[in-house]
Design a protein around this motif. Structure first.
Motif, short mmCIF file in Angstrom:
data_model
loop_
_atom_site.label_atom_id
_atom_site.label_comp_id
_atom_site.label_asym_id
_atom_site.label_seq_id
_atom_site.Cartn_x
_atom_site.Cartn_y
_atom_site.Cartn_z
N ILE A 110 41.19 61.33 46.32
CA ILE A 110 40.27 60.25 46.68
C ILE A 110 39.87 60.32 48.13
O ILE A 110 38.69 60.15 48.48
CB ILE A 110 40.91 58.89 46.34
N GLN A 137 36.04 60.04 49.80
CA GLN A 137 35.80 58.62 50.08
C GLN A 137 34.59 58.38 50.97
O GLN A 137 33.92 57.36 50.85
CB GLN A 137 37.06 58.02 50.72
N SER A 146 35.97 53.19 46.22
CA SER A 146 36.96 54.26 46.24
C SER A 146 38.31 53.86 46.82
O SER A 146 39.28 54.60 46.67
CB SER A 146 36.43 55.45 47.05
#
Length: 306
Positions: A241, A245, A253
């Motif tokens: 992630i 992001q 996110s």
């Protein structure tokens, strides 16, 4: 005395195994158990230049995000729960389905080839996996290049907040689903083949053999893996992630792990970030214990016996 002598004999007999396992045990203690002492930071106003001992004790002040309605924390919690639910529904069963499909193949050479192809993405780092997806699905990737060259409209996938969770789930499936089939294939190899032969003689078709022999044989390992997955359910892929992001923003996110990183490492709020990590770990432990007790009620062994 007799037990002590017997224990000494076992140690002499297994001293090679003990010597092989000792480095791993030392590494486990140094890097997994000793760092747990650092959770004291959650109850202090910790600053790196002060150190843990000199940091003032603040009690539960660092846990205030649990009851003061911190919007960033609530957003991270909601995103984490959504990803956990989506991955539990769409990601967790796929290794079982792949194992059943591979096990049904008659040719061993084809089966080994497909296994190798499915396992390969697991050995790629998230940096490489994300780069592959960007090269394939990005605005300048292969898909959109093909569409533009053939006078079709572009499809925007990478960097779209509304599609971010679906993109994460797809990446996890592509990277790890094949690797997860190993355990199920190992369990399938232990099923007594005479049961299939006897059921075929009795007239059972392939669907009936799957439902009454194969799936019951996998029930124990499936429950075990599900319990272990619950313990790690609030960790939904920090590295995956954080690398993506920037383009989509934190609203879509931000999860608990990235929230801890952004507030602790980037923002310097070490105490609150440690408190959030501690709460997440405790929730994971409670989920494992609760799921294990539920497994016992249904007659399964679970992670540990009663």
């Amino acid at each position: 005395m007799q037990q002590r002598v017997q224990g000494l004999r076992q140690f002499r007999r297994d001293k090679v195994l003990v010597a092989l396992g000792l480095p791993g045990a030392i590494a486990l203690i140094l890097f997994q158990y000793l760092p747990l002492l650092g959770n004291i930071i959650a109850f202090k106003d910790y600053q790196p230049y002060l150190g843990i001992n000199d940091a003032p004790f603040v009690g539960l002040r660092n846990f205030s995000f649990l009851w003061d309605g911190n919007p960033e924390f609530l957003n991270a919690l909601v995103n984490t729960l959504i990803l956990t639910l989506v991955q539990a529904v769409f990601v967790f069963p796929i290794p079982l389905a792949l194992a059943l499909l591979l096990n049904s193949l008659a040719g061993e050479r084809l089966k080994r080839l497909l296994q190798s192809v499915l396992y390969l993405p697991h050995f790629l780092s998230w940096v490489i996996v994300i780069a592959i997806f960007q090269q394939m699905l990005g605005n300048a990737g292969m898909l959109n290049t093909f569409l533009v060259q053939n006078d079709f409209p572009m499809i925007h996938i990478i960097g779209v907040p509304e599609l971010f969770k679906a993109l994460l789930t797809t990446q996890v499936i592509w990277k790890d689903a094949g690797w997860g089939t190993i355990i199920f294939l190992a369990a399938l190899s232990q099923v007594d083949q005479e049961q299939y032969e006897a059921s075929a003689v009795d007239g059972a078709n392939a669907r009936q053999r799957l439902w009454h022999i194969t799936l019951p044989s996998l029930k124990g390992i499936f429950i075990l893996l599900l319990i272990l997955r619950l313990g790690d359910s609030l960790s939904v892929g920090f590295e995956q992630i954080i690398l993506q992001q920037g383009p989509v923003g934190t609203d879509s996110s931000e999860v608990l792990d990235t929230w801890v990183y952004n507030n602790g490492i980037i923002g310097g709020d070490w105490g609150m970030s440690t408190a959030a990590g501690l709460v997440k770990s405790m929730v994971g432990v409670l989920l494992v214990i609760g799921a294990n007790k539920l497994a016992h009620l249904f007659g399964e062994q679970g992670v540990y016996q009663k």
